[in-house]
Design a protein around this motif. Structure first.
Motif, PDB file in Angstrom:
ATOM      1  N   LEU A  97       0.826  -1.209   0.000  1.00  0.00           N
ATOM      2  CA  LEU A  97       0.000   0.000   0.000  1.00  0.00           C
ATOM      3  C   LEU A  97       0.860   1.259   0.000  1.00  0.00           C
ATOM      4  O   LEU A  97       0.592   2.211  -0.746  1.00  0.00           O
ATOM      5  CB  LEU A  97      -0.927  -0.012   1.211  1.00  0.00           C
ATOM      6  N   VAL A  98       1.900   1.264   0.824  1.00  0.00           N
ATOM      7  CA  VAL A  98       2.754   2.453   0.911  1.00  0.00           C
ATOM      8  C   VAL A  98       3.465   2.702  -0.408  1.00  0.00           C
ATOM      9  O   VAL A  98       3.647   3.857  -0.817  1.00  0.00           O
ATOM     10  CB  VAL A  98       3.760   2.308   2.069  1.00  0.00           C
ATOM     11  N   ASP A  99       3.856   1.636  -1.112  1.00  0.00           N
ATOM     12  CA  ASP A  99       4.502   1.818  -2.415  1.00  0.00           C
ATOM     13  C   ASP A  99       3.536   2.364  -3.456  1.00  0.00           C
ATOM     14  O   ASP A  99       3.968   2.907  -4.483  1.00  0.00           O
ATOM     15  CB  ASP A  99       5.078   0.486  -2.901  1.00  0.00           C
ATOM     16  N   ARG A 100       2.243   2.242  -3.216  1.00  0.00           N
ATOM     17  CA  ARG A 100       1.244   2.778  -4.143  1.00  0.00           C
ATOM     18  C   ARG A 100       0.834   4.208  -3.783  1.00  0.00           C
ATOM     19  O   ARG A 100       0.403   4.962  -4.661  1.00  0.00           O
ATOM     20  CB  ARG A 100      -0.019   1.908  -4.123  1.00  0.00           C
ATOM     21  N   TRP A 101       0.917   4.543  -2.510  1.00  0.00           N
ATOM     22  CA  TRP A 101       0.402   5.822  -2.041  1.00  0.00           C
ATOM     23  C   TRP A 101       1.503   6.879  -1.934  1.00  0.00           C
ATOM     24  O   TRP A 101       2.697   6.572  -1.917  1.00  0.00           O
ATOM     25  CB  TRP A 101      -0.241   5.654  -0.658  1.00  0.00           C
ATOM     26  N   ASP A 102       1.053   8.106  -1.811  1.00  0.00           N
ATOM     27  CA  ASP A 102       1.968   9.212  -1.527  1.00  0.00           C
ATOM     28  C   ASP A 102       2.451   9.090  -0.083  1.00  0.00           C
ATOM     29  O   ASP A 102       1.631   9.016   0.851  1.00  0.00           O
ATOM     30  CB  ASP A 102       1.240  10.545  -1.731  1.00  0.00           C
ATOM     31  N   ARG A 103       3.759   9.040   0.119  1.00  0.00           N
ATOM     32  CA  ARG A 103       4.298   8.743   1.448  1.00  0.00           C
ATOM     33  C   ARG A 103       4.017   9.846   2.462  1.00  0.00           C
ATOM     34  O   ARG A 103       3.711   9.578   3.624  1.00  0.00           O
ATOM     35  CB  ARG A 103       5.810   8.490   1.337  1.00  0.00           C
ATOM     36  N   LYS A 104       4.129  11.075   2.033  1.00  0.00           N
ATOM     37  CA  LYS A 104       3.862  12.183   2.943  1.00  0.00           C
ATOM     38  C   LYS A 104       2.414  12.158   3.424  1.00  0.00           C
ATOM     39  O   LYS A 104       2.138  12.290   4.623  1.00  0.00           O
ATOM     40  CB  LYS A 104       4.160  13.512   2.237  1.00  0.00           C
ATOM     41  N   ARG A 105       1.497  11.963   2.495  1.00  0.00           N
ATOM     42  CA  ARG A 105       0.080  11.908   2.869  1.00  0.00           C
ATOM     43  C   ARG A 105      -0.188  10.711   3.780  1.00  0.00           C
ATOM     44  O   ARG A 105      -0.979  10.794   4.725  1.00  0.00           O
ATOM     45  CB  ARG A 105      -0.778  11.824   1.611  1.00  0.00           C
ATOM     46  N   THR A 106       0.466   9.583   3.495  1.00  0.00           N
ATOM     47  CA  THR A 106       0.284   8.387   4.323  1.00  0.00           C
ATOM     48  C   THR A 106       0.698   8.648   5.765  1.00  0.00           C
ATOM     49  O   THR A 106      -0.031   8.316   6.713  1.00  0.00           O
ATOM     50  CB  THR A 106       1.105   7.220   3.747  1.00  0.00           C
ATOM     51  N   MET A 107       1.887   9.244   5.952  1.00  0.00           N
ATOM     52  CA  MET A 107       2.355   9.526   7.313  1.00  0.00           C
ATOM     53  C   MET A 107       1.444  10.511   8.021  1.00  0.00           C
ATOM     54  O   MET A 107       1.149  10.364   9.217  1.00  0.00           O
ATOM     55  CB  MET A 107       3.799  10.041   7.267  1.00  0.00           C
ATOM     56  N   PHE A 108       0.970  11.514   7.303  1.00  0.00           N
ATOM     57  CA  PHE A 108       0.080  12.514   7.894  1.00  0.00           C
ATOM     58  C   PHE A 108      -1.224  11.876   8.364  1.00  0.00           C
ATOM     59  O   PHE A 108      -1.662  12.076   9.509  1.00  0.00           O
ATOM     60  CB  PHE A 108      -0.207  13.624   6.874  1.00  0.00           C
ATOM     61  N   ILE A 109      -1.844  11.069   7.490  1.00  0.00           N
ATOM     62  CA  ILE A 109      -3.116  10.435   7.842  1.00  0.00           C
ATOM     63  C   ILE A 109      -2.936   9.472   9.011  1.00  0.00           C
ATOM     64  O   ILE A 109      -3.787   9.386   9.908  1.00  0.00           O
ATOM     65  CB  ILE A 109      -3.701   9.707   6.617  1.00  0.00           C
ATOM     66  N   CYS A 110      -1.815   8.751   9.025  1.00  0.00           N
ATOM     67  CA  CYS A 110      -1.562   7.814  10.122  1.00  0.00           C
ATOM     68  C   CYS A 110      -1.428   8.541  11.458  1.00  0.00           C
ATOM     69  O   CYS A 110      -1.959   8.079  12.480  1.00  0.00           O
ATOM     70  CB  CYS A 110      -0.295   7.009   9.839  1.00  0.00           C
ATOM     71  N   ASP A 111      -0.731   9.647  11.478  1.00  0.00           N
ATOM     72  CA  ASP A 111      -0.594  10.408  12.720  1.00  0.00           C
ATOM     73  C   ASP A 111      -1.938  10.969  13.182  1.00  0.00           C
ATOM     74  O   ASP A 111      -2.271  10.920  14.375  1.00  0.00           O
ATOM     75  CB  ASP A 111       0.416  11.545  12.533  1.00  0.00           C
ATOM     76  N   VAL A 112      -2.710  11.503  12.262  1.00  0.00           N
ATOM     77  CA  VAL A 112      -4.034  12.022  12.624  1.00  0.00           C
ATOM     78  C   VAL A 112      -4.933  10.890  13.119  1.00  0.00           C
ATOM     79  O   VAL A 112      -5.658  11.033  14.122  1.00  0.00           O
ATOM     80  CB  VAL A 112      -4.685  12.736  11.416  1.00  0.00           C
ATOM     81  N   GLY A 113      -4.876   9.750  12.437  1.00  0.00           N
ATOM     82  CA  GLY A 113      -5.691   8.607  12.855  1.00  0.00           C
ATOM     83  C   GLY A 113      -5.333   8.114  14.246  1.00  0.00           C
ATOM     84  O   GLY A 113      -6.215   7.777  15.047  1.00  0.00           O
TER      85      GLY A 113
END
Length: 480
Positions: A97-113
């Protein structure tokens, strides 16, 4: 077929966008230490996230024991399984999933979640709710970690990777004592805040206040990530184009399993990646046994209090890791990374064998410190070699695979160690009366010592596997 878009960003050369993001306009102290101002921001975010992880784990375990009723031990076990099991089952899929997604957005959403999940925890009253929250927190952590590790080579020059991975180790584990100290201070603050009736709706106590502060650390980390100048790599853009053209095909189970298989094939085919994963996985099976068996070894062999002996081992291990990091950071320009990595793998096995052959706490603790030096070196150089070797489009899958192997190895060590010690203790008692004479010296051989000797041999086996992998790669390079 698996979608594995070819990266337009060479693995060892930043694109113009990346170069502009990391190029220092002035030779500042931050850039000398952290490689770039952008990585410094990412490191601060990691410090906050790691501190939050430890703080939240302490509070969750205490809450599990409090609401567990007549079976607090079972409640704690359920929570620990919820934090450990997802990584074994879905860790590799997170890399896809991370290789498919934008990494910056992934980290941001994970922290907010994670922040939102933690804000819910003060109001849970049942163990199943705590288990569910733990599963959610672990799912976000499984995505955040490979996204972070895969982003590092795009933020710092190649020659700085060893230094910044040393700093990453400090952020991951150096925050443990900080979080422990904070938890004590938070308990005192909670006792004061509980006196204010206006705060009753927040259910203020030591654990709930820890959850609120923990949520604040993840919120701060998300804010830093949002302002991070992390370049968008070509693979992410290409994947988005494919998704727009054929979304059903890209997200089909067949496609997902194809991408997962591609990642694991790369892990086993790439010589350097295979070498690092084998060394860390096999080595941790051996080294991890020191955790459950350390207190028993202190009491049965060294004849000291379990708690005192174990604390001495952990302090020595931590000091050793810190020393190893300091030496690596100071000598990073003159290191042959693979040779030092190999020497550290062998050194860890030798130190563990000698430590468990000692008859005094001081001697054993000093050698455990040596084990820490080697373990820290293996960790830092292993991550550096992976970041240098893995291609851009597969890097997150490589790190997700590593984290899965590490979790599996640690679980095996925690389960196998006590069982082996019990089994070997029975054999030693039956055949040797737990004592043998070697060159006129009586050597005590209870099951715990035999098991830790076996653990050291497993770590040495990891060294020989690493050596064999290096020689095979050299032969292949000669024939090419």
């Amino acid at each position: 077929m698996a979608v594995s878009p070819r990266p337009t960003v060479p693995n060892d050369k930043p694109t113009k966008a990346i170069a502009e993001a990391i190029a220092p306009s002035t030779n500042t102290r931050i850039q000398q230490i952290f490689g770039s101002a952008q990585y410094f921001k990412l490191w601060i975010a990691q410090v906050l996230s790691s501190c939050g992880d430890w703080l939240g784990l302490f509070a969750i375990l205490i809450t599990a024991e409090r609401i567990g009723g007549g079976t607090p031990e079972a409640s704690v076990a359920y929570v620990m399984i919820a934090r450990f099991l997802p990584g074994l089952v879905f860790g590799s899929a997170a890399g896809v999933l991370v290789d498919r997604w934008d990494r910056k957005r992934t980290m941001f959403i994970c922290d907010v979640g994670r922040a939102i999940t933690l804000l819910w925890l003060p109001f849970v009253d049942f163990v199943w709710q705590l288990v569910l929250a733990s599963l959610i927190l672990e799912a976000f952590a499984l995505l955040w970690a490979p996204a972070k590790e895969a982003s590092v080579p795009n933020l710092v020059p190649k020659e700085k990777l060893t230094a910044v991975n040393s700093l990453s180790l400090v952020a991951a584990y150096g925050t443990f004592p900080v979080a422990a100290g904070l938890s004590i201070a938070i308990a005192g603050l909670a006792s004061v805040l509980k006196q204010f009736d206006a705060l009753d709706f927040l259910r203020i106590d030591a654990e709930s206040l820890a959850f609120y502060i923990d949520a604040a650390t993840f919120t701060a980390s998300a804010a830093i990530i949002l302002r991070l100048a992390l370049p968008r790599i070509a693979t992410v853009k290409h994947t988005k184009t494919i998704q727009q053209e054929a979304p059903n095909r890209v997200w089909s189970p067949k496609q997902m399993f194809g991408d997962l298989r591609t990642g694991w094939n790369y892990i086993f085919i790439n010589p350097t990646v295979r070498m690092v994963n084998l060394a860390l996985a096999v080595g941790l099976i051996g080294g991890g046994m020191l955790i459950p068996l350390g207190p028993v070894f202190a009491e049965d062999v060294l004849k000291v209090d379990q708690g005192d002996g174990f604390r001495a081992f952990m302090v020595a291990l931590g000091i050793g890791v810190a020393l190893g990091i300091a030496v690596l950071s100071a000598r990073q320009q003159n290191l042959h990374k693979e040779r030092v990595f190999l020497a550290a793998v062998f050194g860890a096995g030798v130190c563990l064998f000698l430590a468990t052959s000692m008859w005094t706490l001081l001697g054993a603790a000093l050698l455990v410190g040596g084990l820490g030096v080697c373990a820290g070196t293996v960790y830092v150089l292993g991550f550096t070699l992976l970041q240098e070797s893995a291609t851009e489009d597969l890097r997150a899958r490589v790190f997700a695979g590593l984290f899965t192997l590490v979790r599996s190895s640690v679980m095996m060590a925690l389960l196998m160690g006590p069982a082996l010690a019990l089994f070997l203790n029975g054999l030693s008692d039956k055949f040797f009366d737990k004592d043998v004479n070697v060159f006129g010296f009586d050597v005590i051989i209870p099951g715990v010592r035999l098991t830790l000797w076996l653990a050291a041999l497993i770590m040495l086996a990891a060294g020989f596997l690493t050596l064999a992998s290096m020689r095979n790669r050299s032969r292949l390079e000669v024939h090419q």
